[in-house]
Design an enzyme around this catalytic site. Structure first.
Site, mmCIF file in Angstrom:
data_model
loop_
_atom_site.group_PDB
_atom_site.id
_atom_site.type_symbol
_atom_site.label_atom_id
_atom_site.label_comp_id
_atom_site.label_asym_id
_atom_site.label_seq_id
_atom_site.Cartn_x
_atom_site.Cartn_y
_atom_site.Cartn_z
ATOM 1 N N SER A 96 -4.218 -1.536 0.527
ATOM 2 C CA SER A 96 -3.536 -2.482 1.090
ATOM 3 C C SER A 96 -4.061 -3.843 1.362
ATOM 4 C CB SER A 96 -2.654 -2.198 2.091
ATOM 5 O OG SER A 96 -1.574 -2.704 2.240
ATOM 6 N N ALA A 97 -3.678 -4.857 0.828
ATOM 7 C CA ALA A 97 -4.454 -6.090 1.065
ATOM 8 C C ALA A 97 -4.456 -6.790 2.321
ATOM 9 C CB ALA A 97 -3.575 -7.181 -0.062
ATOM 10 N N HIS A 98 -3.450 -6.486 3.096
ATOM 11 C CA HIS A 98 -3.246 -7.162 4.318
ATOM 12 C C HIS A 98 -4.266 -6.170 5.271
ATOM 13 C CE1 HIS A 98 -0.355 -3.730 4.911
ATOM 14 N NE2 HIS A 98 -0.595 -3.718 6.087
ATOM 15 N N GLY A 125 0.855 -1.165 0.083
ATOM 16 C CA GLY A 125 -0.037 -0.142 0.075
ATOM 17 C C GLY A 125 0.829 1.196 0.036
ATOM 18 N N THR A 126 1.986 1.168 0.697
ATOM 19 C CA THR A 126 2.774 2.373 0.614
ATOM 20 C C THR A 126 3.309 2.583 -0.652
ATOM 21 O OG1 THR A 126 3.369 2.148 2.945
ATOM 22 C CG2 THR A 126 4.938 3.300 1.801
ATOM 23 N N CYS A 182 4.794 7.002 23.709
ATOM 24 C CA CYS A 182 5.666 6.268 24.464
ATOM 25 C C CYS A 182 5.750 4.881 23.847
ATOM 26 C CB CYS A 182 4.971 6.234 26.269
ATOM 27 S SG CYS A 182 5.131 7.568 27.177
ATOM 28 N N GLN A 189 -7.901 1.587 5.056
ATOM 29 C CA GLN A 189 -8.799 1.526 6.008
ATOM 30 C C GLN A 189 -10.023 1.168 5.711
ATOM 31 O OE1 GLN A 189 -7.718 0.655 9.049
ATOM 32 N NE2 GLN A 189 -5.749 1.019 8.527
#
Length: 476
Positions: A194-196, A69-70, A323, A177
């Protein structure tokens, strides 16, 4: 062990697993070759493209499979920006875009381009009018996610797309998303996914460039995927990704509404967490949001410590808290929203999540938060002042003010600055101030957020010899 981090990566869909195994036997050859094995691979690739295009809502010849996807985001952005270079070099994006967009924007700016960031409200949503106002004559591209990856807030993509079309500016939608839940509406120009995120295997992205959109692929050209994604693709993974997406669409059309069921479970979390855990802020739009995602932040809690506690209790969740980052800087999404970042927990439910697991999570969470707070020296009720001689930061009278206090938390990380502020705020008269010295970047975000939650007045930030001085005036 309940897995509640589908927004990062959804579990592999059973249909994807079956398709992957079958494609490993049938789709290993080069689909560009004319012999039997190549033709068989080509049929699989074409079928996968048609299935993915149907699910996304585009033509098959507009869709390209990418390695991630990136990669799709970067290829889409730079392809449009290069094609529209003569029009202008202004890139417009929201303040809460995925880091893949922000990183590409940094490269664009370093190369001489201009970047305009559109702010969001406290729910994480952009105003369509603000995007429209940012569209100048030199705007080459607008980037807007369909829904936020950290807090789930949906963006007004359809309305923004109409403004962009009227101005003649292409809109790239990062739909990573939202694609699992349905096609993205509106006259967008470029879409990535993105497939995952929907139960396909990792290593498969989607890049859709609608006909009529000026696009110039960057880098060395390749004969594969219309030159937009060079190299020999992972065909078995592509087939599995398309099969999973097709299965999700079929299930949504023919069976019970899984999105509605998960939305109900998320509503249970949104309502239950503030009732069960004190000093919690649920963030994101309560209505215009993804059905499976909820994010909340807990005062006086270290996000990483809380995630470890929940992991020990058997729950896999994630966080956008400062954090949990290797850089110890607050989440850019939470910062843009102006909400609390410390003790941040993101719960994103995968398909098939059981209601019993959600109920058990709500049972486990209060003790996990209490345990972390106890570790940081926060009693059940906020004390008036920290104990002397414990080695913890203590308050001293502020120079020039008999009523004010200075709290030195230099060298201490979140959530210590806010904890020490809470301990001493009751020691100063109404109208007097507490000044917190801190060199932790999270304090710049979390102290004003604490003031909003506690109805105290955040006066502002002042320079200090080290770090910064954050001034708070007691109002209640």
């Amino acid at each position: 062990m309940p897995y509640f981090d589908a927004a990062s990566a959804a579990p592999l869909h059973p249909v994807a697993r079956e398709a992957l195994l079958a494609a490993l036997d049938e789709g290993w050859a080069d689909p560009a070759r004319l012999y039997r094995e190549g033709r068989r691979a080509r049929l699989l690739l074409d079928a996968a493209r048609e299935a993915a295009a149907d699910a996304v809502g585009c033509r098959p010849d507009e869709l390209t499979f990418t390695p991630s996807g990136t990669h799709a985001v970067h290829s889409g952005m730079f392809g449009v920006l290069a094609a529209r270079r003569r029009v202008g070099r202004r890139l417009v994006h929201s303040a809460v875009e995925h880091s893949s967009v922000l990183h590409a924007a940094e490269v664009h700016a370093a190369a001489g381009g201009t970047v305009t960031e559109v702010p969001v409200d406290r729910t994480g949503r952009v105003a369509q009018a603000a995007v429209a106002d940012a569209l100048g004559g030199d705007t080459a591209l607008v980037c807007l996610q369909s829904a936020n990856h950290e807090v789930g807030t949906e963006q007004p993509v359809q309305e923004v797309a109409a403004h962009c079309r009227e101005a003649g500016v292409p809109l790239l939608v990062d739909a990573a998303q939202s694609v699992p839940w349905g096609p993205v509406p509106g006259a967008w120009s470029v879409l990535t996914a993105s497939a995952h995120k929907w139960g396909g295997p990792p290593g498969v992205g989607l890049l859709v460039v609608r006909k009529g959109t000026r696009f110039a692929p960057q880098g060395p050209l390749d004969e594969r995927e219309s030159g937009r994604s060079p190299g020999f693709g992972n065909l078995p993974a592509v087939v599995a990704a398309a099969a999973a997406l097709r299965a999700l669409r079929a299930a949504a059309e023919s069976g019970p509404d899984e999105a509605a069921r998960l939305r109900g479970l998320v509503e249970r979390i949104r309502a239950g967490v503030p009732e069960l855990v004190p000093d919690v802020e649920v963030v994101g739009d309560p209505v215009r949001r993804l059905p499976h995602l909820v994010t909340f932040s807990c005062l006086y809690v270290d996000g990483e410590a809380l995630l470890h506690e929940l992991d020990r209790a058997g729950f896999s969740v994630s966080s956008g808290s400062s954090c949990t980052s290797s850089t110890l800087t607050p989440s850019h999404v939470l910062r843009a929203m102006g909400v609390l970042s410390e003790g941040n927990v993101r719960v994103s439910l995968p398909y098939g999540t059981e209601a019993a697991d959600v109920e058990r999570f709500l049972t486990v969470l209060p003790e996990a938060v209490r345990s972390v707070r106890e570790r940081f020296g926060v009693p059940a009720q906020e004390p008036a002042r920290g104990a002397a001689g414990t080695g913890e930061p203590t308050a001293e009278p502020a120079a020039g003010s008999a009523a004010g206090l200075v709290v030195d938390t230099l060298g201490r990380r979140c959530p210590v600055p806010v904890i020490e502020l809470a301990k001493v705020i009751g020691e100063v008269p109404l109208g007097a101030t507490v000044t917190v010295l801190s060199d932790d970047a999270a304090a710049r975000q979390d102290i004003p957020a604490w003031c909003a939650m506690r109805e105290q007045e955040y006066v502002g930030e002042e320079p200090a010899e080290r770090g910064a001085a954050y001034v708070v005036r007691r109002r209640v």
